[in-house]
Scaffold this motif. Structure first.
Motif: not given
Length: 406
Positions: A234-242, A162-168
């Motif tokens: 970027r949301w990593g392995n997460a969904s932006p809407i669920i 995810a875009h706000d994850f440190e070191g992403a």
């Protein structure tokens, strides 16, 4: 007999997108002739390790990369830089339905093997060109590589932590998706062109671009940007809407939980012993869970770490919560569903002996796909093709070989 058993394909492509397209057609029954460079062959023949091993455990010259994209084809070696080689290609094209190539824009015109040249000997030919950026536009002459296309086409901007994850940082796919999807779209386009030809007698030219394809397969991501003007993140392995719709850690690995509605969320936290979370005013519906994602996910991760991967899968399946493991490839091919679907095939090969392949996922009830031939050795069918297709005798073939044409 496959659905395309009446179709002849001349495959001038190399590496991945073109060969993937041709293999789809071959799996459906088409007679595919793969043209390779004498002595060297397709670049992917040398992309390894890994290379397949024979019955004695000795490494052969058959790379795993080449194996995965060239079954059901016959290999002929021809030097297309020489006039005699170009003439062989023209004669093969004259009795082919489809020509596939992925040379740089304009390269085959130098040899008289471009669409305009070949349609003179085969007016109804379906000719498919696959390039990085297509035949038009300011980038047309640039070489196109899958990795670069994944970046330019937006895929990497939404893939990775995810875009706000440190070191992403942005990440490419673990497989060459731009190449593979372009090959898939190309095979669909070729089938459409064959249907058109059968109705009208007209051949046509197909211009496939990796960049066009990469943007197209971004699907809802591309649509979201065009609809809102907001740049997706970027949301990593997460969904932006669920929420929760992502990976979760367990005591011995990772699982995927895809709770697409409030009832599934309630079942998830109930089997995990945290039923109170479903009644928390901050999490009672999906919009609220999305709003309070960070604190909820932290609580859910504490919960999922208390059980093993296997325990979670069993509990969630019983509760009808969509879930799944993250398997390595040993686990993939040992999975009971994969075994039941006959995904792993064993076919005879002249140097490997018993070669393992992945089956085509296309399962047709009347015209099923089948593996008729293992991926060919370099030039394995050169003499056979020249005899059968062009009616050349042994003397003529020997002369071509002496001249280095084949």
């Amino acid at each position: 007999m496959g659905a395309l058993s009446h179709i002849r394909v001349l495959d001038l492509s190399r590496v991945l997108a073109g060969p993937w397209c041709a293999q789809n057609l071959a799996d459906l029954g088409a007679d595919v002739i793969k043209v390779e460079r004498p002595g060297a062959g397709d670049d992917t023949r040398h992309w390894g390790p890994p290379f397949a091993k024979d019955a004695n455990g000795q490494e052969t010259a058959e790379s795993a990369y080449f194996i995965c994209i060239n079954r059901n084809k016959r290999s002929i070696t021809i030097d297309i830089s020489k006039p005699e080689g170009q003439e062989i290609i023209r004669k093969l094209a004259a009795e082919s339905d489809v020509v596939i190539e992925n040379y740089k824009v304009g390269d085959l015109a130098k040899y008289g093997l471009d669409y305009e040249s070949l349609k003179k000997v085969k007016p109804d030919v379906v000719y498919c060109s696959i390039t990085g950026f297509g035949q038009t536009g300011p980038y047309a002459n640039r070489p196109g590589y899958d990795f670069i296309i994944q970046g330019m086409g937006g895929f990497m901007s939404v893939t990775g932590e995810a875009h706000d994850f440190e070191g992403a940082s942005p990440q490419k796919s673990g497989v060459a998706i731009a190449d593979i999807f372009t090959g898939m779209y190309a095979s669909s386009a070729i089938l459409a062109a064959i249907i058109h030809r059968d109705h009208t007698g007209e051949g046509q030219y197909i211009d496939m671009s990796l960049l066009d394809t990469q943007i197209a397969v971004m699907a809802n991501i591309s649509s979201a940007y065009l609809t809102t003007g907001e740049v997706p993140k970027r949301w990593g392995n997460a969904s932006p809407i669920i929420v929760p719709y992502q990976t979760f850690p367990t005591s011995d690995g990772w699982i995927i939980v895809a709770a697409g509605n409030d009832g599934q969320f309630r079942q998830f936290v109930t089997v995990g012993g945290e039923a109170h979370l479903a009644d928390n005013p901050l999490y009672v519906n999906n919009p609220l869970r999305v709003q309070h994602r960070k604190q909820l996910v932290s609580l859910l991760e504490q919960m999922t770490r208390k059980k093993t991967k296997g325990q979670w899968i069993a509990l969630l399946e019983e509760a009808n919560v969509p879930c799944g493991p993250i398997n390595d490839f040993k686990e993939v091919f040992e999975n009971e569903q994969v075994i039941a679907r006959n995904i792993e095939l064993n076919v005879p090969h002249p140097t490997v002996g018993n070669m393992k392949l992945v089956a085509s996922p296309m399962k047709l009830s009347k015209t099923p796909t089948e593996v008729r031939m293992a991926p060919p050795t370099l030039g394995q069918h050169t003499e056979e093709i020249l005899h059968d297709r062009l009616n050349l005798d042994d003397k003529a073939i020997h002369e071509l070989r002496d001249k280095g044409i084949i």
